[in-house]
Design a protein around this motif. Structure first.
Motif, PDB file in Angstrom:
ATOM      1  N   THR A 168       0.799  -1.083   0.060  1.00 52.26           N
ATOM      2  CA  THR A 168      -0.091  -0.041   0.033  1.00 52.26           C
ATOM      3  C   THR A 168       0.898   1.063   0.032  1.00 52.26           C
ATOM      4  O   THR A 168       0.635   2.289  -0.787  1.00 52.26           O
ATOM      5  CB  THR A 168      -0.949  -0.054   1.128  1.00 52.26           C
ATOM      6  OG1 THR A 168      -1.989  -1.079   1.282  1.00 52.26           O
ATOM      7  CG2 THR A 168      -1.931   1.424   1.226  1.00 52.26           C
ATOM      8  N   VAL A 169       1.830   1.224   0.857  1.00 49.88           N
ATOM      9  CA  VAL A 169       2.647   2.429   1.019  1.00 49.88           C
ATOM     10  C   VAL A 169       3.483   2.676  -0.579  1.00 49.88           C
ATOM     11  O   VAL A 169       3.636   3.845  -0.978  1.00 49.88           O
ATOM     12  CB  VAL A 169       3.781   2.194   1.944  1.00 49.88           C
ATOM     13  CG1 VAL A 169       4.879   3.406   1.903  1.00 49.88           C
ATOM     14  CG2 VAL A 169       3.172   2.364   3.414  1.00 49.88           C
ATOM     15  N   ASP A 170       3.801   1.703  -1.091  1.00 49.28           N
ATOM     16  CA  ASP A 170       4.625   1.600  -2.392  1.00 49.28           C
ATOM     17  C   ASP A 170       3.593   2.101  -3.508  1.00 49.28           C
ATOM     18  O   ASP A 170       3.980   3.153  -4.371  1.00 49.28           O
ATOM     19  CB  ASP A 170       5.035   0.200  -3.063  1.00 49.28           C
ATOM     20  CG  ASP A 170       6.253  -0.214  -2.131  1.00 49.28           C
ATOM     21  OD1 ASP A 170       6.970   0.677  -1.403  1.00 49.28           O
ATOM     22  OD2 ASP A 170       6.618  -1.492  -2.160  1.00 49.28           O
ATOM     23  N   GLU A 171       2.104   1.711  -3.497  1.00 49.03           N
ATOM     24  CA  GLU A 171       1.416   2.145  -4.294  1.00 49.03           C
ATOM     25  C   GLU A 171       1.269   3.803  -4.334  1.00 49.03           C
ATOM     26  O   GLU A 171       1.043   4.566  -5.226  1.00 49.03           O
ATOM     27  CB  GLU A 171       0.064   1.389  -4.302  1.00 49.03           C
ATOM     28  CG  GLU A 171      -1.027   1.858  -5.393  1.00 49.03           C
ATOM     29  CD  GLU A 171      -2.334   0.922  -5.351  1.00 49.03           C
ATOM     30  OE1 GLU A 171      -3.048   1.564  -5.685  1.00 49.03           O
ATOM     31  OE2 GLU A 171      -2.400  -0.206  -4.578  1.00 49.03           O
ATOM     32  N   LEU A 172       1.023   3.969  -3.023  1.00 47.05           N
ATOM     33  CA  LEU A 172       0.876   5.690  -2.744  1.00 47.05           C
ATOM     34  C   LEU A 172       1.883   6.428  -3.039  1.00 47.05           C
ATOM     35  O   LEU A 172       1.758   7.391  -3.817  1.00 47.05           O
ATOM     36  CB  LEU A 172       0.472   5.681  -1.225  1.00 47.05           C
ATOM     37  CG  LEU A 172      -0.815   5.251  -0.740  1.00 47.05           C
ATOM     38  CD1 LEU A 172      -1.119   5.184   0.991  1.00 47.05           C
ATOM     39  CD2 LEU A 172      -1.955   6.086  -1.264  1.00 47.05           C
ATOM     40  N   HIS A 173       3.053   5.857  -2.888  1.00 42.77           N
ATOM     41  CA  HIS A 173       4.330   6.512  -3.258  1.00 42.77           C
ATOM     42  C   HIS A 173       4.202   6.712  -4.818  1.00 42.77           C
ATOM     43  O   HIS A 173       4.447   7.824  -5.364  1.00 42.77           O
ATOM     44  CB  HIS A 173       5.462   5.801  -2.927  1.00 42.77           C
ATOM     45  CG  HIS A 173       6.857   6.435  -3.394  1.00 42.77           C
ATOM     46  ND1 HIS A 173       7.264   7.780  -2.912  1.00 42.77           N
ATOM     47  CD2 HIS A 173       7.842   6.023  -4.127  1.00 42.77           C
ATOM     48  CE1 HIS A 173       8.348   7.969  -3.280  1.00 42.77           C
ATOM     49  NE2 HIS A 173       8.821   7.109  -4.263  1.00 42.77           N
ATOM     50  N   THR A 174       4.039   5.655  -5.567  1.00 46.79           N
ATOM     51  CA  THR A 174       3.729   5.755  -6.852  1.00 46.79           C
ATOM     52  C   THR A 174       2.909   6.650  -7.264  1.00 46.79           C
ATOM     53  O   THR A 174       3.039   7.568  -8.180  1.00 46.79           O
ATOM     54  CB  THR A 174       3.654   4.429  -7.693  1.00 46.79           C
ATOM     55  OG1 THR A 174       4.940   3.540  -7.174  1.00 46.79           O
ATOM     56  CG2 THR A 174       3.461   4.466  -9.034  1.00 46.79           C
ATOM     57  N   ARG A 175       1.750   6.595  -6.924  1.00 45.70           N
ATOM     58  CA  ARG A 175       0.621   7.519  -7.308  1.00 45.70           C
ATOM     59  C   ARG A 175       0.682   9.153  -6.988  1.00 45.70           C
ATOM     60  O   ARG A 175       0.393  10.017  -7.749  1.00 45.70           O
ATOM     61  CB  ARG A 175      -0.598   7.126  -6.469  1.00 45.70           C
ATOM     62  CG  ARG A 175      -1.192   5.928  -6.926  1.00 45.70           C
ATOM     63  CD  ARG A 175      -2.615   5.721  -6.364  1.00 45.70           C
ATOM     64  NE  ARG A 175      -3.352   4.470  -6.701  1.00 45.70           N
ATOM     65  CZ  ARG A 175      -4.579   4.146  -6.268  1.00 45.70           C
ATOM     66  NH1 ARG A 175      -4.969   4.969  -5.509  1.00 45.70           N
ATOM     67  NH2 ARG A 175      -5.016   3.115  -6.796  1.00 45.70           N
ATOM     68  N   THR A 176       1.728   9.326  -5.979  1.00 47.62           N
ATOM     69  CA  THR A 176       2.048  10.704  -5.850  1.00 47.62           C
ATOM     70  C   THR A 176       3.290  11.356  -6.317  1.00 47.62           C
ATOM     71  O   THR A 176       3.686  12.457  -5.883  1.00 47.62           O
ATOM     72  CB  THR A 176       1.831  10.947  -4.004  1.00 47.62           C
ATOM     73  OG1 THR A 176       2.940  10.059  -3.578  1.00 47.62           O
ATOM     74  CG2 THR A 176       0.759  10.578  -3.497  1.00 47.62           C
TER      75      THR A 176
END
Length: 89
Positions: free
Chosen positions: A27-35
């Motif tokens: 989840t953290v990796d996905e949020l980092h990518t999205r932002t």
């Protein structure tokens, strides 16, 4: 029936914690990518392209010349106003 938490084995608790960490890391990796700024810019460009295509083409893909002409005329008018305003100063 579900097991009483106090009766769970230490191995099961550790496995649950490990699984939760893996999910959280994903989840953290996905949020980092999205932002990421590059990703935000890419999404904005893609959105603009989609809107431009929808505005300048029919559903069958044919070019809408009348809309393109109207946009071009508006751009020329704005450019003319900007030039005239600059000369006036």
């Amino acid at each position: 029936m579900s097991e009483n938490p106090s009766k769970q084995s230490v191995d099961q608790i550790e496995a649950d914690i490990t699984a939760a960490r893996v999910r959280l890391a994903g989840t953290v990796d996905e949020l980092h990518t999205r932002t990421a700024p590059q990703e935000i810019a890419r999404r904005q460009v893609e959105s603009l392209r989609t809107k431009l295509t929808a505005a300048t083409h029919t559903e069958s893909g044919d070019l809408r010349a009348e809309r393109i002409a109207a946009v071009a005329a508006a751009a020329v008018a704005l450019l003319g106003l900007a030039v005239a305003r600059r000369r006036h100063r």
